[in-house]
Design a protein around this motif. Structure first.
Motif, mmCIF file in Angstrom:
data_model
loop_
_atom_site.group_PDB
_atom_site.id
_atom_site.type_symbol
_atom_site.label_atom_id
_atom_site.label_comp_id
_atom_site.label_asym_id
_atom_site.label_seq_id
_atom_site.Cartn_x
_atom_site.Cartn_y
_atom_site.Cartn_z
ATOM 1 N N SER A 51 1.023 68.033 149.758
ATOM 2 C CA SER A 51 0.452 68.562 148.526
ATOM 3 C C SER A 51 -0.298 67.471 147.751
ATOM 4 O O SER A 51 -1.404 67.682 147.259
ATOM 5 N N GLY A 77 8.299 66.547 154.126
ATOM 6 C CA GLY A 77 6.942 66.115 153.798
ATOM 7 C C GLY A 77 6.125 67.055 152.922
ATOM 8 O O GLY A 77 4.967 66.748 152.610
ATOM 9 N N VAL A 93 9.435 75.549 148.864
ATOM 10 C CA VAL A 93 7.965 75.547 148.913
ATOM 11 C C VAL A 93 7.368 76.137 147.625
ATOM 12 O O VAL A 93 6.208 75.882 147.297
ATOM 13 N N SER A 103 11.269 78.604 152.010
ATOM 14 C CA SER A 103 12.063 77.375 151.988
ATOM 15 C C SER A 103 11.921 76.639 153.304
ATOM 16 O O SER A 103 11.080 76.987 154.133
ATOM 17 N N GLY A 145 14.310 73.636 144.836
ATOM 18 C CA GLY A 145 15.124 73.111 145.931
ATOM 19 C C GLY A 145 16.566 73.583 145.784
ATOM 20 O O GLY A 145 16.898 74.362 144.878
ATOM 21 N N PHE A 169 5.319 72.639 156.840
ATOM 22 C CA PHE A 169 4.892 71.511 155.989
ATOM 23 C C PHE A 169 5.515 70.212 156.514
ATOM 24 O O PHE A 169 4.833 69.189 156.632
ATOM 25 N N GLY A 192 12.444 79.220 146.396
ATOM 26 C CA GLY A 192 12.698 78.343 147.553
ATOM 27 C C GLY A 192 11.892 77.058 147.422
ATOM 28 O O GLY A 192 10.954 76.980 146.606
HETATM 29 O O1 KG4 Z 1 14.828 75.452 149.527
HETATM 30 P P1 KG4 Z 1 14.843 74.092 150.102
HETATM 31 O O2 KG4 Z 1 15.131 72.919 149.203
HETATM 32 O O3 KG4 Z 1 15.867 73.991 151.276
HETATM 33 C C1 KG4 Z 1 16.131 75.052 152.141
HETATM 34 O O4 KG4 Z 1 16.966 75.924 151.796
HETATM 35 O O5 KG4 Z 1 15.472 75.056 153.209
HETATM 36 O O6 KG4 Z 1 13.414 73.886 150.804
HETATM 37 C C2 KG4 Z 1 13.036 72.644 151.343
HETATM 38 C C3 KG4 Z 1 11.605 72.764 151.858
HETATM 39 C C4 KG4 Z 1 11.184 71.571 152.695
HETATM 40 O O7 KG4 Z 1 10.587 72.043 153.878
HETATM 41 C C5 KG4 Z 1 10.166 70.858 151.794
HETATM 42 O O8 KG4 Z 1 9.179 70.116 152.494
HETATM 43 C C6 KG4 Z 1 9.562 72.026 151.072
HETATM 44 O O9 KG4 Z 1 10.663 72.873 150.778
HETATM 45 N N1 KG4 Z 1 8.860 71.639 149.820
HETATM 46 C C7 KG4 Z 1 7.524 71.794 149.621
HETATM 47 C C8 KG4 Z 1 7.252 71.255 148.326
HETATM 48 N N2 KG4 Z 1 8.426 70.806 147.800
HETATM 49 C C9 KG4 Z 1 9.400 71.054 148.732
HETATM 50 N N3 KG4 Z 1 6.576 72.313 150.396
HETATM 51 C C10 KG4 Z 1 5.306 72.329 149.920
HETATM 52 N N4 KG4 Z 1 4.957 71.834 148.709
HETATM 53 C C11 KG4 Z 1 5.880 71.289 147.884
HETATM 54 N N5 KG4 Z 1 5.523 70.809 146.681
#
Ligand code: KG4
Ligand code: ZN
Length: 337
Positions: A191, A186, A274, A142, A301, A172, A272
């Motif tokens: 991606s 980002g 990512v 995440s 997310g 990222f 998470g």
């Molecule tokens: O789990 P999350 O929504 O929040 C936390 O608990 O941290 O994770 C958010 C993270 C951000 O860094 C966002 O850039 C990343 O997940 N993220 C991605 C993608 N979608 C969201 N990273 C890479 N590729 C994606 N498609």
């Protein structure tokens, strides 16, 4: 059993209603658009937005689920990790509901919530195929965390390793900022950009794969970000995005594969923010087939449905002793058992 779940750990305000592990409603309001300008969350602003959103989000979640508060059997709430001000809004709101309506409350670790996004069996009427068997190897990726844990039973969790510096999502986000793609979240933009990359020049960009061969389950992504900073000007944004994404996926895959060979799990859950990444999903599916479970993309997310699902499996922790339930920003997946 009907469960109400509340998630307010950062800049998402979410309330969900579940019947056991089936999600009847999952409402998410986000203030993240405000933080594109500031280049990161402003905790004071995020907590004020939590206060503003929490009641309308609860009302919407109950209406969509066609449930009234007096029908609820259990409330689950995220108690940490996260931002103190944001967490306090959800935790105190949940404690009020518990006290007024005499509904027991289960405290949920946000990271456990992410893992249980993989246990959801039905989402708004659609069945979700997930044949989960213990022991489970869990990779949590995440914005704030990159952790590998082994789950032998719901309550028997062993921490194998995690990031020593930046989390994968954070890397990222920082690389997206270097490349001028986004000032805050980002990941999805990197991606998207990486898909535009076709073929490297004779001497294409080669970034490091930090700790890929190390004799542990730790990760480190801060040096990778620095490597991007030192080299990105000589390559196209698409090429840097592609090589960076590939490096993160290579490292995550290799470490998971190593843990898989040692611990022989029956299921792998990758969750998470990512875990929404399609290259990550495709690469893991290619290697692990249907042993690997990813949450539905919209549950990668932050959301309350995952918290409600964790509350269902942790229902024996439910209590009316509200003094014992408090926000704790520093919770982790270490030292759980
Ligand atoms: O789990 P999350 O929504 O929040 C936390 O608990 O941290 O994770 C958010 C993270 C951000 O860094 C966002 O850039 C990343 O997940 N993220 C991605 C993608 N979608 C969201 N990273 C890479 N590729 C994606 N498609
Ligand atoms: Zn999260």
């Amino acid at each position: 059993m009907y469960i109400l779940a509340i998630e307010t750990s950062c800049d998402e305000t979410s309330v969900s209603v579940l019947k056991d592990s089936a999600v009847l409603s999952n409402v998410v309001a986000s203030s993240s658009n405000l933080f594109e300008e500031t280049g990161g969350v402003v905790p004071e602003v995020a907590s004020r937005k939590q206060l503003e959103y929490i009641i309308p989000v609860l009302q919407k979640a109950l209406i969509q689920a066609k449930i009234t508060i007096d029908q609820l059997d259990l409330i689950g709430v995220t108690v940490g990790p996260g931002l103190m001000g944001s967490l306090m809004v959800g935790v105190n709101f949940a404690k009020c509901l518990s006290a007024i309506y005499s509904i027991p409350l289960v405290p949920i670790n946000h990271l456990i919530g992410h893992i249980y996004s993989g246990f959801i069996t039905n989402y708004l009427g659609e069945d979700v195929k997930n044949d989960i068997k213990f022991p489970i190897l869990s990779l949590l990726v995440s914005g704030g965390h990159t952790d590998l844990v082994l789950i032998k039973t719901h309550k028997d969790i062993t921490y194998l390793g995690g990031t020593r510096d930046d989390a994968s999502g954070e890397a990222f986000d920082k690389v997206a900022r270097i490349l001028g793609l986004s000032n805050y979240l980002g990941g999805p933009l990197i991606s998207k950009k990486s898909l535009e990359f076709k073929k490297a020049k004779v001497k294409g960009l080669k970034l490091p794969r930090p700790l890929i061969g190390s004799n542990d389950f730790d990760f480190s992504f801060s040096g990778l970000k620095t490597a991007v900073l030192n080299s990105y000007k000589d390559y196209s944004v698409a090429e840097v995005s592609n090589e960076f994404e590939q490096s993160v996926v290579d490292v995550l895959l290799k470490k998971t594969q190593k843990a898989y060979e040692i611990y022989n799990p029956k299921t792998i859950i990758v969750s998470g923010g990512v875990s929404a990444n399609s290259r990550l999903r495709n690469t893991f599916k290619k290697l692990f087939g249907n042993k690997v479970i990813f949450p539905l993309p919209l549950l990668c997310g932050d959301n309350a449905a995952m918290v409600g699902c964790a509350a269902y499996f942790y229902k024996e922790d439910a209590t009316f002793n509200l003094d014992k339930i408090n926000a704790d920003p520093s919770l982790s997946l270490q030292n759980l058992t």
